[in-house]
Design an enzyme around this catalytic site. Structure first.
Site, PDB file in Angstrom:
ATOM      1  N   TYR A   7      34.613  50.060  43.989  1.00 40.90           N
ATOM      2  CA  TYR A   7      35.228  49.715  42.709  1.00 40.90           C
ATOM      3  C   TYR A   7      34.208  48.962  41.871  1.00 40.90           C
ATOM      4  O   TYR A   7      33.538  48.045  42.362  1.00 40.90           O
ATOM      5  CB  TYR A   7      36.464  48.835  42.936  1.00 40.90           C
ATOM      6  CG  TYR A   7      37.145  48.388  41.663  1.00 40.90           C
ATOM      7  CD1 TYR A   7      37.799  49.299  40.834  1.00 40.90           C
ATOM      8  CD2 TYR A   7      37.144  47.041  41.275  1.00 40.90           C
ATOM      9  CE1 TYR A   7      38.434  48.889  39.665  1.00 40.90           C
ATOM     10  CE2 TYR A   7      37.778  46.620  40.114  1.00 40.90           C
ATOM     11  CZ  TYR A   7      38.420  47.545  39.311  1.00 40.90           C
ATOM     12  OH  TYR A   7      39.049  47.134  38.153  1.00 40.90           O
ATOM     13  N   LYS A  30      32.960  36.897  39.687  1.00 40.13           N
ATOM     14  CA  LYS A  30      33.739  36.092  40.639  1.00 40.13           C
ATOM     15  C   LYS A  30      33.120  34.701  40.919  1.00 40.13           C
ATOM     16  O   LYS A  30      33.227  33.839  40.065  1.00 40.13           O
ATOM     17  CB  LYS A  30      34.030  36.922  41.890  1.00 40.13           C
ATOM     18  CG  LYS A  30      34.897  38.136  41.487  1.00 40.13           C
ATOM     19  CD  LYS A  30      35.403  39.007  42.612  1.00 40.13           C
ATOM     20  CE  LYS A  30      36.393  40.030  42.065  1.00 40.13           C
ATOM     21  NZ  LYS A  30      36.030  41.420  42.151  1.00 40.13           N
ATOM     22  N   ASP A  65      26.093  46.352  43.009  1.00 41.96           N
ATOM     23  CA  ASP A  65      27.220  45.651  42.402  1.00 41.96           C
ATOM     24  C   ASP A  65      27.659  44.563  43.372  1.00 41.96           C
ATOM     25  O   ASP A  65      28.326  44.816  44.377  1.00 41.96           O
ATOM     26  CB  ASP A  65      28.371  46.620  42.112  1.00 41.96           C
ATOM     27  CG  ASP A  65      29.547  45.913  41.447  1.00 41.96           C
ATOM     28  OD1 ASP A  65      29.487  44.673  41.294  1.00 41.96           O
ATOM     29  OD2 ASP A  65      30.525  46.599  41.073  1.00 41.96           O
TER      30      ASP A  65
HETATM   31  C1  LIG Z   1      36.080  42.535  41.023  1.00 39.26           C
HETATM   32  C2  LIG Z   1      35.009  43.528  40.946  1.00 39.26           C
HETATM   33  C3  LIG Z   1      34.607  44.122  39.730  1.00 39.26           C
HETATM   34  C4  LIG Z   1      35.337  43.881  38.449  1.00 39.26           C
HETATM   35  O1  LIG Z   1      35.296  42.549  38.060  1.00 39.26           O
HETATM   36  P1  LIG Z   1      36.416  41.991  37.035  1.00 39.26           P
HETATM   37  O2  LIG Z   1      35.991  40.578  36.791  1.00 39.26           O
HETATM   38  O3  LIG Z   1      37.721  42.131  37.749  1.00 39.26           O
HETATM   39  O4  LIG Z   1      36.340  42.828  35.818  1.00 39.26           O
HETATM   40  C5  LIG Z   1      33.509  44.952  39.729  1.00 39.26           C
HETATM   41  N1  LIG Z   1      32.839  45.226  40.866  1.00 39.26           N
HETATM   42  C6  LIG Z   1      33.197  44.698  42.052  1.00 39.26           C
HETATM   43  C7  LIG Z   1      32.401  45.023  43.267  1.00 39.26           C
HETATM   44  C8  LIG Z   1      34.301  43.859  42.135  1.00 39.26           C
HETATM   45  O5  LIG Z   1      34.681  43.374  43.327  1.00 39.26           O
END
Ligand SMILES: *Cc1c(COP(=O)(O)O)cnc(C)c1O
Length: 430
Positions: free
Chosen positions: A144, A266, A238
């Site tokens: 994701y 995060k 990511d």
């Molecule tokens: C949470 C997450 C996102 C998206 O971040 P948001 O702050 O929710 O937009 C993108 N990539 C990874 C790996 C994530 O865990």
């Protein structure tokens, strides 16, 4: 345990907010029941609107590595607020946080702040396309990367093919440049390179946390790096979730694979909305205003958010050993749960990296999304409900990851294992 106030709050929310929530996973759809409405957090605990207390293994889906209301983060935020909420002009707080981030990652010379992980990834993809003058991207099924159009793509029956949108509202034209590969399967990536000579970047969660917790094999990442190099393609890690969670120096520090671009989120905001993407100077030079690749944000680098991020990351830097302590607790937790499950004849697959942990009710090891989907979803839902009723707040979907915060003590871990043993026993004895 009464949850009448949560139920009432949820009904009321649904009248004015779609599904009653501002992010779908919060609705508890995959475990049933109604979501718990939170009134406050303190240290390791959440309190709901009915007054029930829970040990929190979600930690706002990752950001709160020091738990709720960490004193130094809270103080930094309150101090920043007194000087103004936002200026839309540069502040020194942005440089301070940028320096910290650059110091943690060998792969990053410069970093740009945004307000969410979604925004960070979306911008990193544009930068990779601008830098390489290519259009196609490769992503992995089950990873994701936020909800932007080009990344909301799922595989057609496991075949490696040009992607179809996984949500209505995303035109097929917008995802036709997104190729799909299978996690931990290098042949599937080779197939993408055979299908296209226009691949700008390969994006991957090097320690995946969005198909359940599935770290990539080291060897696979090394092969991926080689393929990218051979094809003039950028490799994007990511690390919105794994950054400052699995290790403080990025997945590159434990895998030895250096990415071209890293995306963060995060933990980097310490609970405030912050995302970031960084790379070596040559790549970041393409970004506006230095270069032609446009990217902007009214609230990007917001001073209050920067203060929370700086307090959080400086605390991590000063307590470098903390990740090993959290990892030991995470290992104890999953091995304890696994053993109690085994006593009832329930097989669990578990894994840990730093403060991140994951578990599947699955007879075989999980290496990709297809494996994850073979897990026992009903068992997960029963486990989740049983633990919640005993005061333990786990992520409400089997495709999520668990998090240990520094506020969670060894005693709390033992309490959790004991509760899990009772829950497994109850599940088997109905
Ligand atoms: C949470 C997450 C996102 C998206 O971040 P948001 O702050 O929710 O937009 C993108 N990539 C990874 C790996 C994530 O865990």
């Amino acid at each position: 345990m009464s949850t009448n106030a949560s139920t009432k709050a949820f009904q009321e929310a649904q009248e004015s907010i779609p599904g009653g929530v501002n992010s779908p996973v919060r609705a508890f759809k995959s475990v049933g029941g109604t979501p718990i409405f939170i009134s406050e957090g303190q240290g390791a605990y959440l309190t709901d609107v009915d007054g029930n207390k829970y040990i929190d293994y979600v930690q706002s889906w990752g950001p709160l590595i020091f738990g709720h209301r960490d004193e130094s983060i809270e103080a930094a935020v309150l101090e920043a607020v007194k000087h103004g909420l936002s200026f839309g002009a540069p502040t020194e707080a942005e440089t301070e946080l940028a320096k910290l981030v650059v110091g943690f990652f060998d792969s990053i010379d410069k970093v740009r702040f945004v307000s969410s992980g979604t925004e960070a990834v979306m911008s990193a993809i544009r930068l990779a396309r601008g830098f390489t003058h290519r259009d196609d991207i490769v992503k992995f099924t089950g990873c994701y990367h936020g909800h932007s159009d080009a990344l909301l793509v799922e595989a057609g029956s496991g075949a490696v093919t040009f992607g179809n949108p996984s949500s209505p509202g995303v035109p097929a034209d917008f995802t036709k440049h997104t190729l799909l590969a299978e996690y931990n399967n290098i042949e599937s990536v080779k197939k993408c390179f055979a299908d296209s000579n226009d691949i700008a970047c390969v994006i991957i969660e090097p320690i995946a946390g969005n198909m359940g917790f599935v770290p990539a094999d080291k060897e696979f990442l090394h092969e991926l790096r080689k393929l990218c190099d051979a094809n003039g393609t950028l490799l994007i890690f990511d690390e919105v979730m794994s950054g400052f969670r699995a290790t403080i120096n990025g997945a590159e520090s434990i895998t030895g694979v250096i990415p071209d671009i890293v995306t963060l989120g995060k933990v980097i905001g310490g609970g405030m909305p912050v995302g970031a993407f960084g790379a070596r100077a040559e790549i970041m030079a393409e970004l506006s205003p230095d270069g032609p690749v446009y990217q902007a944000g009214t609230l990007s680098g917001n001073p209050v958010a920067m203060a929370a991020g700086f307090a959080s990351l400086s605390k991590l830097k000063q307590n470098a050993r903390v990740m090993a302590v959290l990892e030991a607790r995470a290992k104890r937790l999953v091995s304890g749960m696994k053993a109690s499950a085994a006593e009832q004849g329930i097989t669990m697959q578990t894994d840990v990296r730093g403060s991140m942990f994951g578990f599947f009710f699955n007879d075989a090891p999980v290496k990709n999304f297809k494996d994850a989907q073979k897990s026992d979803a009903e068992m997960f839902a029963k486990f989740h409900t049983g633990m919640l009723q005993k005061g333990f707040y786990f992520a409400c979907s089997l495709y999520e990851t668990g998090f240990i915060s520094t506020a969670i003590t060894d005693e709390m871990i033992e309490e959790t294992i004991n509760a899990a043993a009772k829950v497994f026993k109850a599940i088997k004895n109905v």
